[in-house]
Design an enzyme around this catalytic site. Structure first.
Site, PDB file in Angstrom:
ATOM      1  N   ASP A 433     -26.450  78.153  90.759  1.00  0.00           N
ATOM      2  CA  ASP A 433     -26.652  79.539  91.185  1.00  0.00           C
ATOM      3  C   ASP A 433     -26.332  79.716  92.668  1.00  0.00           C
ATOM      4  O   ASP A 433     -26.650  78.863  93.491  1.00  0.00           O
ATOM      5  CB  ASP A 433     -28.109  79.933  90.913  1.00  0.00           C
ATOM      6  CG  ASP A 433     -28.430  81.332  91.380  1.00  0.00           C
ATOM      7  OD1 ASP A 433     -27.824  82.282  90.856  1.00  0.00           O
ATOM      8  OD2 ASP A 433     -29.285  81.476  92.280  1.00  0.00           O
ATOM      9  N   GLU A 486     -21.312  79.194  90.532  1.00  0.00           N
ATOM     10  CA  GLU A 486     -21.261  80.644  90.721  1.00  0.00           C
ATOM     11  C   GLU A 486     -20.905  80.854  92.192  1.00  0.00           C
ATOM     12  O   GLU A 486     -21.773  80.829  93.062  1.00  0.00           O
ATOM     13  CB  GLU A 486     -22.599  81.304  90.392  1.00  0.00           C
ATOM     14  CG  GLU A 486     -22.526  82.818  90.487  1.00  0.00           C
ATOM     15  CD  GLU A 486     -23.851  83.488  90.818  1.00  0.00           C
ATOM     16  OE1 GLU A 486     -23.904  84.729  90.794  1.00  0.00           O
ATOM     17  OE2 GLU A 486     -24.830  82.791  91.123  1.00  0.00           O
TER      18      GLU A 486
END
Length: 767
Positions: A433, A486
């Protein structure tokens, strides 16, 4: 060791200020009258009387309180004193325990401590934390925690009435504190009581704890992760020998807590349009509960398998205190969340996924952590895991703290954690993330709110090195897995190997494609002729990274609208647009990710407190959209041209990308065997086109493998009657061409039928 101790030593034990209570407490060998004897000392702050019990000799020794009313001591005149017990009288109650200070052997070796200090103990989670073990034939739990700046540390829990005076730990090296507590076991609740040099007390959950209490409670729970029996050996062995980048990867992204809830009175059944509709709620209503990992295995896995996805991606399932954070503010990095059951229950879920041919990807959050008092923040009374300077150590926008990647032990904590999920839970990939927030020191910070690196730049050099180390380690142990970034910036070589200077991920989310294509589909189709670049631009940079095309949870929250709501036009056009988008996504180079609810066209934004709108599946357009996505997945997995060369230039070639007047693009996807190819034609407007000519490389019959406008998928059913023969008419710099009917807002996927073509040519020759 002499029998005498000083008042200062006693005071340091009584006031919980001793860095090594073993120097004072427990058994100490002495010489008495030329014979071996033992002085045994115990500090029991709630005891009225204490005896040393030698079960083998059937003898007891009353301990005296010479130095302090609760500091007990006696001499035991026997040559060997092993596994003695303490009988403790507290008012009307008595209990018998093994003395923890009789177990001196450290569980950690000097080599463990050395590796941890340099940041290279890959399985430090097997040493730090709470571990069920046996010492000197006595079962118990070994505790170890890193708190280098603490004045002292104690283990507290139900077993000692949360009294930090009773089980004081010792400092053994590099700031690690440890203690073996006999007769504890699986299920015991505990925390660490940490005092800073000023005496301020912090009660902390175990950073390496494998399980935590269900929120709002915050204690860690002793557990044994090695008790589950796995049944996925075939899956794991095959994975080890497979390059995932050459395989179809189609990911169903799920937030387990809001995919479906169950009633405490009567659990819901799997929704599929024929089942009882689920009542949608704006927040988790009284009487509703989360499904357990085992219930999810029964309901979610068959649903995903029926849709044809290859993987399930779970929003973070590491322990987090607040449901509304979606799991992205992690407190227990080594504990799967207790919301849905035990660690063994989650193992069962992963095991069942593997037995059904589905991989498991877990969202992993090494970029930041919350400020909750029981967590990592200010852990030992200092900024231990985070930077002290808020210009480096705080994400004010998120209200979280940033890991200090320059500290070896912090980096080790995170690298080992990534390895841990593959090792203990058999997951198949991590989606890391907010990588951009880690890589840039000025991420979401205004001028003057950030500090440059030593070269004056904005790049976080320590974070980049951490990511390289993490990826190098996990791929060294577990070939065949996925590590997905990401990352939304132009940082170079994110998905390149570390040995050529890359960050070492093997996939990166293509955020540019996502923004361009959603902007394109959001606009009225008439205006799309002026924005053909939105569709074509991603191919220009497609080969710079190994990209994954993702339509994620972030695109259906915070007022962005659900996916179907982004589409223009009336209801029919909205569904046609969405089918066209999905078909283009699945034929575009790159692996695929879709968030839950996108498969059937939910109208509302994702609501973390409620179920998905399963009742919509009773309506034809939603059910047929779901059927379309299942067909798309089946086609994608069956055609090597659509996945074997996602990242090489040989896998994609435009037929025509310049027909912006009609908002049509056509292209070819090729497999490693270049003779195996797919032709794709996309019409991004509601205007159908008859006699639309597309150049193709070979003569023959092209079967229409999929038409997104088929009646089967709630389309208008315009098409090419199952396929078309080529004309000997050169077009688009190709020797042959097809005369096609392009349906409105439709995508055609065609393939040369060599068998039918050969048979026809044979018949012509015979004539």
């Amino acid at each position: 060791m002499t029998m005498t101790i000083t008042p200062d030593q006693v005071e340091r034990i009584v006031w919980n200020q001793h860095h090594d209570p073993f120097e004072v407490l427990g058994p100490h060998q002495i010489e008495k009258d030329g014979k071996t004897a033992w002085v045994v000392r115990a500090y029991q702050p709630t005891a009225d009387a204490v005896w040393v019990v030698c079960p083998d000799l059937r003898m007891e020794y009353l301990m005296q309180t010479v130095h302090h009313p609760h500091f007990f001591e006696c001499t035991v005149e026997i040559p060997e004193l092993a596994n003695y017990q303490l009988r403790i009288k507290e008012g009307e109650h008595e209990r018998v325990i093994y003395d923890p200070y009789a177990f001196r052997s450290p569980y950690l070796t000097d080599f463990d401590i050395h590796l941890f200090a340099e940041g290279n103990h890959h399985r430090i989670y097997e040493k730090l934390g709470a571990h069920v073990t046996e010492m000197n034939g006595v079962k118990g739990v070994y505790f170890a925690v890193w708190a280098p700046n603490a004045r002292n540390v104690s283990v507290i829990g139900d077993f000692n009435h949360w009294d930090g005076r009773k089980y004081q730990m010792r400092k053994i090296g590099n700031g690690i504190w440890d203690l073996f507590v006999p007769e504890l076991g699986v299920g015991d609740h505990y925390k660490y009581e940490i005092k800073n040099p000023e005496g301020h007390i912090y009660e902390k959950s175990d950073p390496y704890g494998f399980q935590q209490e269900p929120r709002p409670k915050t204690a860690s729970i002793v557990t044994d992760l090695d008790t589950y029996t796995w049944h996925d050996d075939d899956w794991m062995e095959k994975r080890r020998h497979t390059d995932p980048l050459t395989q179809p990867i189609s990911v169903y992204e799920v937030h387990l807590g809001s995919w479906l809830h169950a009633s405490s009175a009567e659990p819901h059944k799997l929704p599929d349009g024929t089942e009882e509709p689920v009542v949608i709620v704006s927040e988790l209503k009284p009487g509703a509960r989360f499904l357990t990992y085992r219930e999810l295995a029964e309901k979610l896995i068959p649903y995903v398998k029926d849709l044809g996805f290859t993987h399930i991606e779970l929003l973070p399932i590491a322990e987090h205190p607040f449901d509304g954070s979606w799991g992205y503010q992690v407190i227990g990095h080594y504990a799967c969340t207790s919301r849905y059951g035990s660690p063994q229950d989650f193992m069962y879920f992963v095991d069942q996924c593997h037995q059904n041919g589905i991989g498991v990807i877990v969202d992993w959050v090494p970029g930041h952590f919350p400020k909750d008092g029981h967590g990592l923040a200010f852990f030992d009374g200092t900024h231990l895991y985070e930077h002290a300077d808020p210009r480096k150590g705080e994400h004010k926008e998120w209200g979280t703290l940033v890991f200090n990647y320059s500290r070896n032990e912090v980096r080790n904590y995170l690298v080992a954690n990534a390895l841990f999920w593959f090792d203990k839970y058999h997951i198949d990939g991590i989606r890391v993330d907010a990588v951009a927030s880690m890589l840039y020191l000025d991420y979401c910070r205004k001028e003057g709110e950030w500090l440059p690196n030593q070269y004056g730049g904005r790049e976080n050099i320590e974070a980049a090195e951490f990511l390289r180390q993490m990826n190098h380690v996990i791929f060294s142990y577990f070939p065949g897995i996925l590590s997905i970034a990401e990352e939304s910036t132009s940082w170079p070589m994110v998905s390149w190997p570390t040995y050529v200077g890359g960050l070492g991920f093997n996939l990166k989310w293509n955020m540019g494609w996502m923004h361009d294509i959603l902007d394109y589909f959001h606009m009225d189709p008439w205006f799309r002729q002026f924005h053909q670049n939105n569709v074509t631009f991603s191919i220009w940079y497609n080969h710079s990274e190994n990209f994954m095309l993702a339509l994620s949870h972030d695109e259906v929250v915070h007022g962005k609208s659900a996916m179907i709501g982004k589409m223009p036009g009336d209801e029919w056009q909205k569904f046609a647009n969405l089918r066209c988008l999905y078909a283009y996504m699945y034929t575009h180079p790159g692996k695929k990710t879709l968030f839950m609810s996108m498969e059937f066209g939910q109208w509302s934004e994702w609501n973390v407190w409620g179920d998905l709108e399963w009742h919509l599946l009773q309506y034809e357009p939603h059910q047929k959209l779901k059927n379309f996505l299942a067909a798309l997945n089946r086609l994608y997995r069956s055609e090597p041209a659509l996945y074997t060369q996602d990242f090489g230039q040989e896998g994609f070639e435009w037929i025509d990308c310049s027909d912006n007047r009609h908002s049509v693009v056509s292209f070819i996807r090729r497999a490693k065997d270049s003779n195996e190819f797919i032709v794709v034609v996309c019409n991004f407007t509601p205007q159908p086109h008859s006699h639309y000519r597309v150049g193709v490389p070979e003569r023959g019959f092209y079967t229409e493998l999929l038409n997104s406008d088929s009646r089967e998928y709630w389309g208008s059913n315009m098409g090419n009657l199952g396929g078309k023969w080529t004309d000997d008419w050169a077009y688009h710099n190709r020797p042959y061409s097809l005369d096609l009917c392009l349906p409105p807002l439709g995508t055609l996927i065609l393939k040369l039928d060599r068998q039918k073509t050969a048979a026809a040519e044979k018949g012509i020759t015979a004539q």
